[in-house]
Enzyme design. Structure first.
Site, PDB file in Angstrom:
ATOM      1  N   HIS A   1      -7.546   2.899   3.471  1.00  0.00           N
ATOM      2  CA  HIS A   1      -7.379   3.698   4.686  1.00  0.00           C
ATOM      3  C   HIS A   1      -8.716   3.925   5.415  1.00  0.00           C
ATOM      4  CE1 HIS A   1      -3.471   4.727   2.980  1.00  0.00           C
ATOM      5  NE2 HIS A   1      -3.159   5.417   4.059  1.00  0.00           N
TER       6      HIS A   1
ATOM      7  N   ASP B   1       0.862  -1.197   0.000  1.00  0.00           N
ATOM      8  CA  ASP B   1       0.000   0.000   0.000  1.00  0.00           C
ATOM      9  C   ASP B   1       0.891   1.239   0.000  1.00  0.00           C
ATOM     10  OD1 ASP B   1      -2.410   1.560   0.170  1.00  0.00           O
ATOM     11  OD2 ASP B   1      -2.000   1.888   2.288  1.00  0.00           O
ATOM     12  N   SER B   2       0.278   2.374  -0.361  1.00  0.00           N
ATOM     13  CA  SER B   2       1.007   3.640  -0.323  1.00  0.00           C
ATOM     14  C   SER B   2       1.403   3.999   1.117  1.00  0.00           C
ATOM     15  CB  SER B   2       0.133   4.754  -0.884  1.00  0.00           C
ATOM     16  OG  SER B   2      -1.014   4.911  -0.073  1.00  0.00           O
TER      17      SER B   2
ATOM     18  N   CYS C   1      -4.294  -1.481  -2.130  1.00  0.00           N
ATOM     19  CA  CYS C   1      -4.450  -0.047  -2.342  1.00  0.00           C
ATOM     20  C   CYS C   1      -5.336   0.119  -3.576  1.00  0.00           C
ATOM     21  CB  CYS C   1      -3.067   0.565  -2.580  1.00  0.00           C
ATOM     22  SG  CYS C   1      -3.107   2.304  -3.047  1.00  0.00           S
TER      23      CYS C   1
ATOM     24  N   CYS D   1     -11.212   2.795  -0.439  1.00  0.00           N
ATOM     25  CA  CYS D   1      -9.821   3.147  -0.119  1.00  0.00           C
ATOM     26  C   CYS D   1      -9.483   2.378   1.142  1.00  0.00           C
ATOM     27  CB  CYS D   1      -9.686   4.646   0.123  1.00  0.00           C
ATOM     28  SG  CYS D   1      -8.054   5.106   0.764  1.00  0.00           S
TER      29      CYS D   1
ATOM     30  N   GLU E   1      -3.268   9.060   7.875  1.00  0.00           N
ATOM     31  CA  GLU E   1      -1.799   8.984   7.952  1.00  0.00           C
ATOM     32  C   GLU E   1      -1.256   9.860   9.090  1.00  0.00           C
ATOM     33  OE1 GLU E   1       0.705   7.273   6.000  1.00  0.00           O
ATOM     34  OE2 GLU E   1      -0.939   6.058   5.218  1.00  0.00           O
TER      35      GLU E   1
END
Ligand code: DGL
Length: 280
Positions: free
Chosen positions: A200, A16-17, A79, A198, A164
């Site tokens: 996240h 993932d990013s 992701c 997403c 994040e």
């Protein structure tokens, strides 16, 4: 073909990013605890959601190559942005040169497959990064499988930075969460299922649920991705044999180890073995 890649069996790679893929990894490990996993988070270059197609593709290919070098034969792009913008090119153009026997799978298809059973009104919403929404990947995948479903997307560019930066459970996040849900439902009031497109966003689940009318299902992807991986390994015994099973999990980040360890503890409730790497 890259003959320098290790050929012995290896761990399953999860990319993932940043931290979002940990929400997928934890569901995969719950469903498939026996396998070994290597998680790679490109935290130094997150978010990907606002980056161009070319850059997301370039960064994702670097990560996939690195996971192959670490011995993975199978890599999951945990992701949506990378799945939307890079998966097809990697599968069609890069894998034949790198090693045609290795595989890269994404997270959009498993969710698109399941959505047919989760909506009655046949009106589905997708909350995702700007990149995923702009790619129209969900619209296209869902239309292929369920032509009667209308898909409406809403880009939420600030949600990944909220996660994040550990702001996802703070009261300050409420405004930004509510804003996008209201906008989505204003675009299509018949929506009865919302995909969290997403990886996240499961971290924002409680807020998203609180601001979404109760008759609307809010759908994280983790379990569908995990079930789809289990099916895949079952249908492909030759790949299953190339995935080692000691129940281990190693973590790599392009950011600092301390920062990763601290933030990852929000997603995973156990001590983790993490190392820092550079991607290029
Ligand atoms: N977690 C990612 C996704 O599922 C990407 C977030 C980002 O880097 O913008 O889209």
């Amino acid at each position: 073909m890259n003959t320098a890649l290790p050929t012995r069996p290896g761990a399953i790679g999860v990319f993932d990013s940043g931290y979002g893929g940990l929400t997928i990894l934890s569901r995969i490990r719950e469903h498939l605890p026996a396998y070994d996993y290597v998680y790679l988070g490109d935290n130094a270059r997150t978010p990907y959601g606002t980056r161009s197609f070319e850059i997301v593709y370039e960064f994702t290919l670097q990560a996939v190559n690195r996971l192959f070098e670490m011995g993975c034969h199978l890599v999951i792009l945990a992701c949506n942005t990378a799945s939307a913008k890079a998966l097809r090119s990697i599968q069609q153009n890069d894998l034949p040169h790198i090693d045609p026997s290795r595989r890269v799978l994404g997270v959009i298809r498993p969710t698109a497959e399941r959505i047919g059973a989760l909506t009655r009104t046949r009106h589905v919403g997708v909350l995702a990064t700007a990149g995923t929404i702009k790619s129209e990947s969900y619209v296209l995948e869902i239309r292929k499988l369920h032509p009667d479903i209308t898909v409406t997307g809403e880009a939420c560019p600030l949600w990944v930075p909220l996660v994040e930066n550990n702001e996802f459970d703070k009261p300050g996040a409420d405004y930004f969460v509510r804003q996008h849900i209201d906008r989505l439902l204003a675009k299509d009031p018949d929506i009865d299922a919302i995909i969290l497109g997403c990886t996240h966003y499961p971290l924002l689940y409680h807020k998203i649920r609180a601001f979404t009318p109760s008759h609307i299902a809010v759908i994280p992807q983790g379990d569908y991705v995990a079930e789809s991986l289990r099916d895949y390994l079952h249908r492909h015994p030759e790949m299953d044999a190339r995935c080692t099973r000691r129940g281990t999990c190693r973590f790599f980040t392009t950011e600092s180890v301390e920062k990763f360890r601290e933030s990852a503890s929000i997603f995973l409730d156990c001590p983790i073995d993490v190392a820092s790497i550079e991607l290029e």
